[in-house]
Design an enzyme around this catalytic site. Structure first.
Site, PDB file in Angstrom:
ATOM      1  N   PHE A  80       0.824  -1.216   0.000  1.00 51.20           N
ATOM      2  CA  PHE A  80       0.000   0.000   0.000  1.00 51.20           C
ATOM      3  C   PHE A  80       0.856   1.263   0.000  1.00 51.20           C
ATOM      4  CE2 PHE A  80      -2.813  -2.931   2.473  1.00 51.20           C
ATOM      5  CZ  PHE A  80      -3.970  -2.822   1.716  1.00 51.20           C
ATOM      6  N   SER A 124      -5.176   1.965  -8.966  1.00 51.43           N
ATOM      7  CA  SER A 124      -6.307   2.893  -8.817  1.00 51.43           C
ATOM      8  C   SER A 124      -7.080   3.020 -10.125  1.00 51.43           C
ATOM      9  CB  SER A 124      -5.728   4.257  -8.447  1.00 51.43           C
ATOM     10  OG  SER A 124      -6.675   5.259  -8.637  1.00 51.43           O
ATOM     11  N   THR A 126      -7.773   5.611 -11.354  1.00 49.08           N
ATOM     12  CA  THR A 126      -7.235   6.784 -12.041  1.00 49.08           C
ATOM     13  C   THR A 126      -6.397   6.392 -13.268  1.00 49.08           C
ATOM     14  OG1 THR A 126      -6.126   8.890 -11.670  1.00 49.08           O
ATOM     15  CG2 THR A 126      -5.122   7.016 -10.634  1.00 49.08           C
ATOM     16  N   TYR A 147       0.667  11.328 -10.090  1.00 50.01           N
ATOM     17  CA  TYR A 147       0.248  10.224  -9.204  1.00 50.01           C
ATOM     18  C   TYR A 147      -0.225   9.032 -10.045  1.00 50.01           C
ATOM     19  CZ  TYR A 147      -2.925   7.417  -6.354  1.00 50.01           C
ATOM     20  OH  TYR A 147      -3.577   6.358  -5.763  1.00 50.01           O
ATOM     21  N   LYS A 151       1.253   4.930 -10.788  1.00 47.47           N
ATOM     22  CA  LYS A 151       0.516   3.658 -10.749  1.00 47.47           C
ATOM     23  C   LYS A 151       0.693   2.906 -12.076  1.00 47.47           C
ATOM     24  CE  LYS A 151      -1.215   4.082  -6.625  1.00 47.47           C
ATOM     25  NZ  LYS A 151      -0.585   3.327  -5.526  1.00 47.47           N
ATOM     26  N   PHE A 176     -11.686   1.786  -6.872  1.00 42.01           N
ATOM     27  CA  PHE A 176     -12.468   2.952  -7.303  1.00 42.01           C
ATOM     28  C   PHE A 176     -12.466   3.978  -6.160  1.00 42.01           C
ATOM     29  CE2 PHE A 176     -13.698   2.409 -11.698  1.00 42.01           C
ATOM     30  CZ  PHE A 176     -12.983   1.241 -11.927  1.00 42.01           C
ATOM     31  N   ASN A 197     -10.818  14.787  -0.503  1.00 50.26           N
ATOM     32  CA  ASN A 197     -11.840  13.840  -0.970  1.00 50.26           C
ATOM     33  C   ASN A 197     -13.210  14.187  -0.413  1.00 50.26           C
ATOM     34  OD1 ASN A 197      -9.174  11.747  -0.682  1.00 50.26           O
ATOM     35  ND2 ASN A 197     -10.249  11.891  -2.627  1.00 50.26           N
ATOM     36  N   LEU A 198     -14.216  13.735  -1.139  1.00 47.22           N
ATOM     37  CA  LEU A 198     -15.587  14.176  -0.870  1.00 47.22           C
ATOM     38  C   LEU A 198     -16.128  13.778   0.508  1.00 47.22           C
ATOM     39  CD1 LEU A 198     -18.143  15.508  -1.939  1.00 47.22           C
ATOM     40  CD2 LEU A 198     -18.734  13.345  -3.054  1.00 47.22           C
ATOM     41  N   ARG A 229     -19.375   8.826  -9.087  1.00 44.22           N
ATOM     42  CA  ARG A 229     -18.262   7.952  -8.717  1.00 44.22           C
ATOM     43  C   ARG A 229     -18.782   6.631  -8.175  1.00 44.22           C
ATOM     44  NH1 ARG A 229     -16.299  11.418 -11.074  1.00 44.22           N
ATOM     45  NH2 ARG A 229     -14.422  12.656 -10.674  1.00 44.22           N
ATOM     46  N   GLY A 292      -9.227  18.745 -14.004  1.00 40.46           N
ATOM     47  CA  GLY A 292      -8.778  17.344 -14.030  1.00 40.46           C
ATOM     48  C   GLY A 292      -9.857  16.341 -13.664  1.00 40.46           C
TER      49      GLY A 292
HETATM   50  P1  NAD Z   1      -2.592   6.350   3.145  1.00 40.26           P
HETATM   51  O1  NAD Z   1      -1.776   7.561   2.863  1.00 40.26           O
HETATM   52  O2  NAD Z   1      -3.574   6.405   4.247  1.00 40.26           O
HETATM   53  O3  NAD Z   1      -1.633   5.078   3.373  1.00 40.26           O
HETATM   54  C1  NAD Z   1      -0.392   4.957   2.736  1.00 40.26           C
HETATM   55  C2  NAD Z   1       0.634   4.658   3.831  1.00 40.26           C
HETATM   56  O4  NAD Z   1       1.915   4.512   3.238  1.00 40.26           O
HETATM   57  C3  NAD Z   1       0.738   5.772   4.876  1.00 40.26           C
HETATM   58  O5  NAD Z   1       0.585   5.208   6.169  1.00 40.26           O
HETATM   59  C4  NAD Z   1       2.149   6.337   4.678  1.00 40.26           C
HETATM   60  O6  NAD Z   1       2.712   6.785   5.899  1.00 40.26           O
HETATM   61  C5  NAD Z   1       2.871   5.138   4.097  1.00 40.26           C
HETATM   62  N1  NAD Z   1       4.035   5.472   3.270  1.00 40.26           N
HETATM   63  C6  NAD Z   1       4.124   6.355   2.250  1.00 40.26           C
HETATM   64  N2  NAD Z   1       5.365   6.357   1.735  1.00 40.26           N
HETATM   65  C7  NAD Z   1       6.094   5.447   2.445  1.00 40.26           C
HETATM   66  C8  NAD Z   1       7.430   5.009   2.396  1.00 40.26           C
HETATM   67  N3  NAD Z   1       8.312   5.517   1.528  1.00 40.26           N
HETATM   68  N4  NAD Z   1       7.842   4.063   3.275  1.00 40.26           N
HETATM   69  C9  NAD Z   1       6.981   3.548   4.178  1.00 40.26           C
HETATM   70  N5  NAD Z   1       5.689   3.928   4.280  1.00 40.26           N
HETATM   71  C10 NAD Z   1       5.255   4.888   3.424  1.00 40.26           C
HETATM   72  O7  NAD Z   1      -3.318   5.938   1.778  1.00 40.26           O
HETATM   73  P2  NAD Z   1      -4.509   4.905   1.528  1.00 40.26           P
HETATM   74  O8  NAD Z   1      -5.717   5.681   1.194  1.00 40.26           O
HETATM   75  O9  NAD Z   1      -4.534   3.896   2.589  1.00 40.26           O
HETATM   76  O10 NAD Z   1      -3.980   4.255   0.176  1.00 40.26           O
HETATM   77  C11 NAD Z   1      -3.199   3.074   0.174  1.00 40.26           C
HETATM   78  C12 NAD Z   1      -2.762   2.783  -1.249  1.00 40.26           C
HETATM   79  O11 NAD Z   1      -3.924   2.673  -2.079  1.00 40.26           O
HETATM   80  C13 NAD Z   1      -1.903   3.878  -1.870  1.00 40.26           C
HETATM   81  O12 NAD Z   1      -0.916   3.258  -2.678  1.00 40.26           O
HETATM   82  C14 NAD Z   1      -2.884   4.638  -2.740  1.00 40.26           C
HETATM   83  O13 NAD Z   1      -2.252   5.249  -3.832  1.00 40.26           O
HETATM   84  C15 NAD Z   1      -3.832   3.545  -3.201  1.00 40.26           C
HETATM   85  N6  NAD Z   1      -5.174   4.027  -3.538  1.00 40.26           N
HETATM   86  C16 NAD Z   1      -5.888   4.741  -2.609  1.00 40.26           C
HETATM   87  C17 NAD Z   1      -7.167   5.203  -2.957  1.00 40.26           C
HETATM   88  C18 NAD Z   1      -7.979   6.019  -1.967  1.00 40.26           C
HETATM   89  O14 NAD Z   1      -8.976   6.634  -2.382  1.00 40.26           O
HETATM   90  N7  NAD Z   1      -7.664   6.026  -0.692  1.00 40.26           N
HETATM   91  C19 NAD Z   1      -7.697   4.959  -4.235  1.00 40.26           C
HETATM   92  C20 NAD Z   1      -6.928   4.220  -5.139  1.00 40.26           C
HETATM   93  C21 NAD Z   1      -5.665   3.751  -4.784  1.00 40.26           C
HETATM   94  N1  UDP Z   2     -15.964  16.707  -4.900  1.00 42.23           N
HETATM   95  C1  UDP Z   2     -16.658  17.866  -4.593  1.00 42.23           C
HETATM   96  N2  UDP Z   2     -16.236  18.605  -3.522  1.00 42.23           N
HETATM   97  C2  UDP Z   2     -15.169  18.244  -2.752  1.00 42.23           C
HETATM   98  C3  UDP Z   2     -14.476  17.051  -3.074  1.00 42.23           C
HETATM   99  C4  UDP Z   2     -14.884  16.309  -4.171  1.00 42.23           C
HETATM  100  O1  UDP Z   2     -17.630  18.221  -5.265  1.00 42.23           O
HETATM  101  O2  UDP Z   2     -14.828  18.958  -1.786  1.00 42.23           O
HETATM  102  C5  UDP Z   2     -16.419  15.880  -6.049  1.00 42.23           C
HETATM  103  C6  UDP Z   2     -15.383  15.720  -7.145  1.00 42.23           C
HETATM  104  O3  UDP Z   2     -15.506  16.781  -8.071  1.00 42.23           O
HETATM  105  C7  UDP Z   2     -15.751  14.349  -7.740  1.00 42.23           C
HETATM  106  C8  UDP Z   2     -16.294  13.580  -6.540  1.00 42.23           C
HETATM  107  O4  UDP Z   2     -16.648  14.569  -5.562  1.00 42.23           O
HETATM  108  O5  UDP Z   2     -16.809  14.503  -8.681  1.00 42.23           O
HETATM  109  C9  UDP Z   2     -15.293  12.613  -5.926  1.00 42.23           C
HETATM  110  O6  UDP Z   2     -14.099  13.330  -5.639  1.00 42.23           O
HETATM  111  P1  UDP Z   2     -12.920  12.708  -4.765  1.00 42.23           P
HETATM  112  O7  UDP Z   2     -11.829  13.732  -4.698  1.00 42.23           O
HETATM  113  O8  UDP Z   2     -13.461  12.198  -3.482  1.00 42.23           O
HETATM  114  O9  UDP Z   2     -12.460  11.425  -5.600  1.00 42.23           O
HETATM  115  P2  UDP Z   2     -11.863  11.334  -7.113  1.00 42.23           P
HETATM  116  O10 UDP Z   2     -11.845  12.677  -7.714  1.00 42.23           O
HETATM  117  O11 UDP Z   2     -10.516  10.773  -6.899  1.00 42.23           O
HETATM  118  O12 UDP Z   2     -12.762  10.392  -7.821  1.00 42.23           O
END
Ligand code: NAD
Ligand code: UDP
Length: 344
Positions: A80, A124, A126, A147, A151, A176, A197-198, A229, A292
């Site tokens: 992660f 992701s 994304t 970002y 990925k 997602f 995030n929302l 979403r 974006g």
């Molecule tokens: P998060 O930031 O809560 O967790 C990531 C963790 O990684 C953190 O605890 C951070 O301290 C640790 N970390 C970062 N760089 C590090 C390093 N160099 N060495 C050791 N630890 C390190 O994020 P999350 O929401 O739990 O996401 C986890 C993974 O899922 C990430 O790779 C993120 O890109 C991916 N992801 C998250 C979402 C989301 O919406 N949360 C969506 C799609 C993908």
């Molecule tokens: N969004 C919003 N206000 C906010 C944060 C997000 O209207 O303060 C909207 C954003 O434009 C998108 C949706 O909520 O349509 C989800 O956004 P988020 O940043 O949570 O996730 P992602 O953009 O990564 O899908």
């Protein structure tokens, strides 16, 4: 089986630790705590009643990681750890490329050296080219920010690695929009500063920490004009990792799975469900679109259902209720509660 969880103190990582422990995996967590708190892991211990083996290690420090692999026999890894903010990655691409790419390369090198070749990687949605319909794993890929690029590049590195050595078993999970929190209200999403995030933004408006939600655009070609979403409960995402770990234990190759519900909700719909479930009032104002953003992003999750025997189970109502319980119990996130200072 002993699983190393990188970034296990983070949002999705901590929820996954709970599910792993409940499924009788032995869990070792490494995290540099850049975006998380050790308290999250204390809470995981509280929920599960089991101790977690934790090492504060930065993935970029190859010698620390080697020491750990020498000391502990690790069988598989869930990766992660990484930075995850799109806007921050646009402002500081070098920081994102360095941490996410170098961190992963160091991890893969050390895994290879110690002959640990089972990996689940957090990707992701994304990575997909925006589309108006459901996205399956074969959809076109395109990153629109650093970002997302990290990925996509890591996905490619993993495919190349497998081509070079087909004893690797790798599963790439494309999440997602994970939201919500553990039912206990003990662990949840703890953004640093103002949330991007929302749902975290909504809960902070509801609790009175932020004045109003800014809705980024209501002129998208969607049912009510706001963005759509595929929100998925973080515990469902965590459960997906258990299935993926089991899958790579019995198969080889690189597999890719969407983790989504297959259903899109608009921003306005999420606000309404949240208000209905919590009886809180969300002040909001519609502002310009956020640069974006895409109109619609939702998954076709059927591959995970067929091949992993996994399906998202939790409703949007439960996502809102659980996020709200977490917010109410922890208005300041993981900043240690007084009761816990006295307990320890
Ligand atoms: P998060 O930031 O809560 O967790 C990531 C963790 O990684 C953190 O605890 C951070 O301290 C640790 N970390 C970062 N760089 C590090 C390093 N160099 N060495 C050791 N630890 C390190 O994020 P999350 O929401 O739990 O996401 C986890 C993974 O899922 C990430 O790779 C993120 O890109 C991916 N992801 C998250 C979402 C989301 O919406 N949360 C969506 C799609 C993908
Ligand atoms: N969004 C919003 N206000 C906010 C944060 C997000 O209207 O303060 C909207 C954003 O434009 C998108 C949706 O909520 O349509 C989800 O956004 P988020 O940043 O949570 O996730 P992602 O953009 O990564 O899908």
């Amino acid at each position: 089986m002993r699983v190393l969880v990188t970034g296990g103190a983070g949002y999705i990582g901590s929820h996954t630790c709970v599910e792993l422990i409940n499924a009788n995996f032995e869990v070792i967590v490494i995290d540099n705590l850049y975006n998380s708190s050790k308290v999250a892991l204390d809470r995981v211990e509280k929920i599960t009643g089991k101790k977690i083996e934790f090492y504060q290690i930065d993935l970029l420090c190859e010698s620390d990681l080697e020491e750990l692999f020498k000391k502990r026999k690790i069988e598989s890894v869930i990766h992660f750890a990484g930075y995850k903010s799109v806007s921050e990655s646009v402002e500081n691409p070098l920081m994102y490329y360095t941490n996410n790419l170098s961190g992963t390369l160091v991890l893969l090198k050390v895994m290879n050296k110690f002959n640990v070749k089972k990996l689940v990687f957090s990707s992701s949605a994304t990575v997909y080219t925006p589309a108006m319909g459901a996205l399956d794993e074969e959809a076109d890929l395109k990153a629109t920010n650093p970002y997302g690029q990290t990925k996509l590049i890591i996905e490619q590195i993993l495919r190349d690695l497998y081509i070079s050595d087909n004893t690797w078993n790798i599963s790439i999970l494309r999440y997602f929009n994970p939201i919500g929190a553990h039912k206990s209200g003990e662990i949840g999403e703890d953004p640093d500063g103002i949330p991007n995030n929302l749902l975290p933004y909504i809960t902070q408006v509801a609790v009175g920490k932020l004045e109003e939600l800014k809705i980024y655009g209501n002129d998208y070609p969607t049912k009510d004009g706001t963005g759509v979403r595929d929100f998925i409960h973080v515990v469902d995402v965590a459960r997906g990792h258990i299935k993926a770990i089991e899958y790579i234990d019995s198969s080889s190759g690189v597999s890719i799975f969407n983790l989504g519900t297959g259903r899109g909700y608009s921003v306005m719909e999420l606000v309404s469900v949240f208000e209905e479930e919590t009886k809180a009032k969300i002040n909001y104002r519609v502002v310009d679109r956020r640069p974006g953003d895409t109109a619609i992003c939702y998954s076709n999750p059927s591959k995970a259902e067929v091949e992993l025997n996994w399906r998202a189970m939790k409703s949007i109502e439960e996502m809102c209720e659980d996020a709200w319980r977490w917010q109410l119990k922890n208005p300041n996130g993981y900043k240690v509660r007084k009761s816990e200072i006295w307990e320890s």
